[in-house]
Design a protein around this motif. Structure first.
Motif, PDB file in Angstrom:
ATOM      1  N   UNK A 110      16.052 -52.844  28.270  1.00 22.25           N
ATOM      2  CA  UNK A 110      15.972 -52.356  29.661  1.00 22.25           C
ATOM      3  C   UNK A 110      17.289 -51.765  30.140  1.00 22.25           C
ATOM      4  N   UNK A 111      18.382 -52.265  29.618  1.00 20.30           N
ATOM      5  CA  UNK A 111      19.692 -51.886  30.160  1.00 20.30           C
ATOM      6  C   UNK A 111      20.615 -51.268  29.121  1.00 20.30           C
ATOM      7  N   UNK A 112      20.177 -51.267  27.860  1.00 19.50           N
ATOM      8  CA  UNK A 112      21.112 -50.910  26.793  1.00 19.50           C
ATOM      9  C   UNK A 112      21.623 -49.477  26.880  1.00 19.50           C
ATOM     10  N   UNK A 113      20.916 -48.617  27.609  1.00 26.22           N
ATOM     11  CA  UNK A 113      21.359 -47.222  27.688  1.00 26.22           C
ATOM     12  C   UNK A 113      22.572 -47.006  28.583  1.00 26.22           C
ATOM     13  N   UNK A 114      22.930 -47.994  29.333  1.00 28.21           N
ATOM     14  CA  UNK A 114      24.115 -47.790  30.178  1.00 28.21           C
ATOM     15  C   UNK A 114      25.056 -48.996  30.179  1.00 28.21           C
ATOM     16  N   UNK A 115      24.781 -49.962  29.330  1.00 30.83           N
ATOM     17  CA  UNK A 115      25.698 -51.084  29.188  1.00 30.83           C
ATOM     18  C   UNK A 115      27.011 -50.575  28.593  1.00 30.83           C
ATOM     19  N   UNK A 116      28.133 -51.044  29.128  1.00 28.68           N
ATOM     20  CA  UNK A 116      29.441 -50.734  28.556  1.00 28.68           C
ATOM     21  C   UNK A 116      29.867 -51.851  27.620  1.00 28.68           C
ATOM     22  N   UNK A 117      30.867 -51.594  26.806  1.00 25.45           N
ATOM     23  CA  UNK A 117      31.351 -52.639  25.901  1.00 25.45           C
ATOM     24  C   UNK A 117      31.752 -53.896  26.663  1.00 25.45           C
ATOM     25  N   UNK A 118      32.380 -53.704  27.817  1.00 23.40           N
ATOM     26  CA  UNK A 118      32.815 -54.874  28.586  1.00 23.40           C
ATOM     27  C   UNK A 118      31.633 -55.658  29.156  1.00 23.40           C
ATOM     28  N   UNK A 119      30.586 -54.933  29.555  1.00 20.79           N
ATOM     29  CA  UNK A 119      29.400 -55.613  30.101  1.00 20.79           C
ATOM     30  C   UNK A 119      28.771 -56.523  29.049  1.00 20.79           C
ATOM     31  N   UNK A 120      28.552 -55.955  27.880  1.00 17.81           N
ATOM     32  CA  UNK A 120      27.958 -56.726  26.780  1.00 17.81           C
ATOM     33  C   UNK A 120      28.862 -57.909  26.423  1.00 17.81           C
ATOM     34  N   UNK A 421      20.583 -50.203  19.931  1.00 13.39           N
ATOM     35  CA  UNK A 421      21.923 -49.642  19.937  1.00 13.39           C
ATOM     36  C   UNK A 421      21.964 -48.339  19.140  1.00 13.39           C
ATOM     37  N   UNK A 422      20.955 -47.523  19.333  1.00  9.19           N
ATOM     38  CA  UNK A 422      20.862 -46.279  18.576  1.00  9.19           C
ATOM     39  C   UNK A 422      20.375 -45.185  19.514  1.00  9.19           C
ATOM     40  N   UNK A 423      20.906 -44.021  19.358  1.00  5.43           N
ATOM     41  CA  UNK A 423      20.557 -42.944  20.269  1.00  5.43           C
ATOM     42  C   UNK A 423      19.088 -42.536  20.163  1.00  5.43           C
ATOM     43  N   UNK A 424      18.429 -42.871  19.057  1.00  6.92           N
ATOM     44  CA  UNK A 424      17.035 -42.458  18.877  1.00  6.92           C
ATOM     45  C   UNK A 424      16.094 -43.104  19.875  1.00  6.92           C
ATOM     46  N   UNK A 425      16.506 -44.205  20.475  1.00  4.78           N
ATOM     47  CA  UNK A 425      15.597 -44.889  21.383  1.00  4.78           C
ATOM     48  C   UNK A 425      15.952 -44.650  22.842  1.00  4.78           C
ATOM     49  N   UNK A 426      16.663 -43.577  23.096  1.00  2.00           N
ATOM     50  CA  UNK A 426      17.099 -43.320  24.463  1.00  2.00           C
ATOM     51  C   UNK A 426      15.935 -43.086  25.407  1.00  2.00           C
ATOM     52  N   UNK A 432      19.124 -45.617  39.864  1.00  2.00           N
ATOM     53  CA  UNK A 432      19.017 -47.049  40.154  1.00  2.00           C
ATOM     54  C   UNK A 432      19.430 -47.863  38.936  1.00  2.00           C
ATOM     55  N   UNK A 433      19.033 -47.413  37.770  1.00  2.00           N
ATOM     56  CA  UNK A 433      19.435 -48.080  36.539  1.00  2.00           C
ATOM     57  C   UNK A 433      20.958 -48.153  36.477  1.00  2.00           C
ATOM     58  N   UNK A 434      21.565 -47.037  36.726  1.00  2.00           N
ATOM     59  CA  UNK A 434      23.020 -46.979  36.604  1.00  2.00           C
ATOM     60  C   UNK A 434      23.683 -47.933  37.579  1.00  2.00           C
TER      61      UNK A 434
END
Ligand SMILES: *[C@@H]1O[C@H](CO)[C@@H](O)[C@H](O)[C@H]1NC(C)=O
Ligand SMILES: *[C@@H]1O[C@H](CO)[C@@H](O)[C@H](O)[C@H]1NC(C)=O
Ligand SMILES: *[C@@H]1O[C@H](CO)[C@@H](O)[C@H](O)[C@H]1NC(C)=O
Ligand SMILES: *[C@@H]1O[C@H](CO)[C@@H](O)[C@H](O)[C@H]1NC(C)=O
Ligand SMILES: *[C@@H]1O[C@H](CO)[C@@H](O)[C@H](O)[C@H]1NC(C)=O
Ligand SMILES: *[C@@H]1O[C@H](CO)[C@@H](O)[C@H](O)[C@H]1NC(C)=O
Ligand SMILES: *[C@@H]1O[C@H](CO)[C@@H](O)[C@H](O)[C@H]1NC(C)=O
Ligand SMILES: *[C@@H]1O[C@H](CO)[C@@H](O)[C@H](O)[C@H]1NC(C)=O
Ligand SMILES: *[C@@H]1O[C@H](CO)[C@@H](O)[C@H](O)[C@H]1NC(C)=O
Ligand SMILES: *[C@@H]1O[C@H](CO)[C@@H](O)[C@H](O)[C@H]1NC(C)=O
Length: 460
Positions: A110-120, A421-426, A432-434
């Motif tokens: 749900x969120x992996x497309x905009x999670x940052x390294x620090x968030x994870x 964690x792959x661009x293919x599933x974007x 709102x997501x952001x």
């Protein structure tokens, strides 16, 4: 039997009115352990009024308009449980921590497309904390240790050598502002996680990574080992030669924590002790100077009252990392304890709002500043539990390892099956997501200013 005549009742009414403001406030006597526990309990209760993830139809582990803070919140609650023994929130913690785990690495689709390294990273640190504090494992799902390993494995795969001789980018995806930056919290977060994994598992591969990240950091302008100042970020545009030196306490705290774990892992190396002592002194001098009554203060935003949600959390996170440092670098204990006490007393004085112990942002004013929020409560909770290291059996509260009582199951390959964690599933990303995602700190503004600056500088 209590008297029921009128005169007693009116007397008791007057008494309760007189006492009301006093009994409603957190009156914390730091020399009385139960008093500190009560303060932590009040702060945790207030914090959880902002969490609906356990209600029907809500998403476990998800807070309104933020994803990463869920990890920070659960980390605070695990520590609260460990130091107080109060398991009131454990079910919510366990369910939320598992629900957001994604494929075992905190990259939930749900969120992996905009999670940052620090968030994870914050979720990974929460899982690591659960393993180290022997927090009960979930009856089904991922082990706490494997979740920390999953975050480690997915992050080292993103180590970036396209510029600056290495380092973690702030963001994972190129559509995020901050993708071309390398920052302290992302690198210091992975450094800390690697050091903690090394100490818990005794697997030197993690320690080598911690050393590699540390070496890169001190070769960059992010940490100045002469002054132990920690900058916020560097830009790949100039090969990381110019540092944004805005001072945020958690940048100091995360490197301090990693150095402390490395000191402990190496059975007391003098190099790591030098780093611990240097960073510790710099942290107090920078964020708890005489100007602020020696009380932890996020001065970059508190004095001008412009702290955003993220920034309100920083000093509480830093306090927690210092408390754990005191337990694994015993020589620091006697300096850390009284300093935490000063901040804890001040935080208690700020938790006097709304006649219900609402905590404010600024501790250094020693009174409620009119603010209210999840983050205010979380920071107060963090400084209160941190103060619970002040006990004659403090060492009994130290984080464990796989040889000292920690039995969380290891999975060195965790996270490798990740499918998000792959661009293919974007997927399409909405505004709102952001808003619900990253650590949108003042860094954002800084990043934009940085871009403008480099554009201007480049066109000269
Ligand atoms: C405290 O009072 C404020 C204002 O009425 C309210 O918004 C908040 O939810 C209360 N907090 C708690 C922990 O009861
Ligand atoms: C959710 O947790 C809160 C405590 O934080 C509790 O008061 C509430 O009853 C819980 N709700 C459900 C549906 O379990
Ligand atoms: C993902 O979003 C859907 C739709 O809002 C929700 O039902 C689901 O629980 C969410 N899952 C996670 C892990 O947040
Ligand atoms: C960028 O910085 C790295 C690390 O300091 C250095 O090894 C590399 O040569 C630099 N690249 C350029 C193009 O200056
Ligand atoms: C880090 O730097 C030290 C000192 O220069 C060196 O001995 C060590 O091998 C380096 N470690 C890694 C993993 O690069
Ligand atoms: C620390 O000491 C323990 C116990 O003597 C030993 O097993 C371990 O290898 C040492 N760790 C390091 C990194 O030297
Ligand atoms: C490492 O931490 C433990 C607490 O778990 C402590 O007893 C020990 O003394 C520390 N090691 C060193 C070298 O300080
Ligand atoms: C520390 O000592 C207190 C008081 O004797 C006791 O209640 C507590 O359980 C001890 N904590 C640990 C972790 O052993
Ligand atoms: C692991 O440790 C915890 C806490 O020390 C304990 O309650 C649990 O029974 C242990 N589990 C196993 C499988 O040994
Ligand atoms: C140590 O950790 C590395 C990195 O995750 C892993 O490849 C290796 O298998 C681990 N070694 C052991 C003995 O678990």
């Amino acid at each position: 039997m209590m008297p029921t005549n009128g005169s007693w009742r009116s007397r008791s009414l007057i008494l309760s009115l007189l006492l009301a403001p006093v009994t409603q406030a957190i009156t914390i006597d730091t020399n009385d352990r139960q008093s500190v526990i009560d303060a932590a309990s009040e702060a945790a209760y207030g914090m959880m009024t902002w969490y609906a993830g356990n209600e029907t139809g809500q998403i476990p582990g998800k807070l309104v308009d933020t994803w990463w803070e869920g990890g920070a919140m659960f980390m605070a609650l695990i520590q609260y449980w460990h130091f107080t023994g109060d398991a009131t929130y454990n079910d919510e913690v366990t369910v939320g921590m598992e629900f957001q785990a994604g494929d075992g690495d905190y990259m939930p689709s749900n969120y992996s497309n905009y999670i940052g390294n620090d968030d994870q990273m914050f979720w990974g640190l929460a899982a690591m904390t659960a393993a180290e504090l022997a927090y009960p494992e979930a009856s089904t799902g991922y082990s706490w240790l494997s979740l920390a390993q999953g975050v480690f494995n997915t992050q080292i795969a993103r180590w970036d050598t396209t510029a600056c001789g290495g380092g973690m980018r702030w963001q994972i995806w190129n559509w995020e502002a901050g993708y071309t930056m390398k920052n302290s919290i992302s690198n210091g977060g992975l450094f800390q996680l690697a050091a903690r994994l090394a100490r818990y598992t005794y697997n030197d591969t993690y320690a080598e990574w911690a050393e590699k990240i540390w070496n890169w950091t001190i070769a960059s302008p992010l940490i100045d080992t002469a002054t132990w100042e920690v900058g916020d970020s560097v830009s790949m545009g100039d090969n990381c030669t110019t540092v944004d030196s805005t001072r945020w306490s958690y940048n100091y705290g995360t490197y301090l924590s990693g150095a402390a774990y490395m000191y402990n892992y190496t059975n007391g190396s003098s190099e790591w002790l030098t780093a611990v002592n240097g960073l510790l002194t710099a942290t107090w001098d920078t964020f708890a100077s005489d100007t602020y009554g020696n009380i932890l203060t996020e001065f970059e935003c508190e004095t001008t009252e412009i702290c955003n949600r993220n920034e309100i959390l920083f000093k509480g996170l830093t306090a927690g990392w210092m408390a754990l440092t005191a337990l694994i670098v015993p020589s620091t204990y006697s300096t850390i304890v009284p300093k935490l006490k000063t901040s804890s007393d001040a935080a208690a004085a700020s938790c006097t709002g709304n006649n219900n112990n609402t905590c404010g942002v600024k501790w250094y004013t020693k009174s409620w500043d009119g603010e209210i929020g999840l983050e205010e409560q979380m920071s107060a909770l963090n400084i209160f539990w941190s103060n619970l290291i002040m006990t004659s059996n403090a060492s009994a509260y130290a984080p464990v390892t796989s040889r000292t009582g920690g039995n969380s199951t290891s999975d060195p390959n965790a996270g490798s099956s990740d499918s998000t964690d792959k661009t293919s599933t974007l997927k399409a990303i909405t505004t709102a997501d952001k808003a619900g995602a990253g650590i949108l700190t003042a860094l954002f503004a800084v990043a934009i200013i940085g871009v403008v600056y480099w554009t201007v500088a480049g066109s000269e």
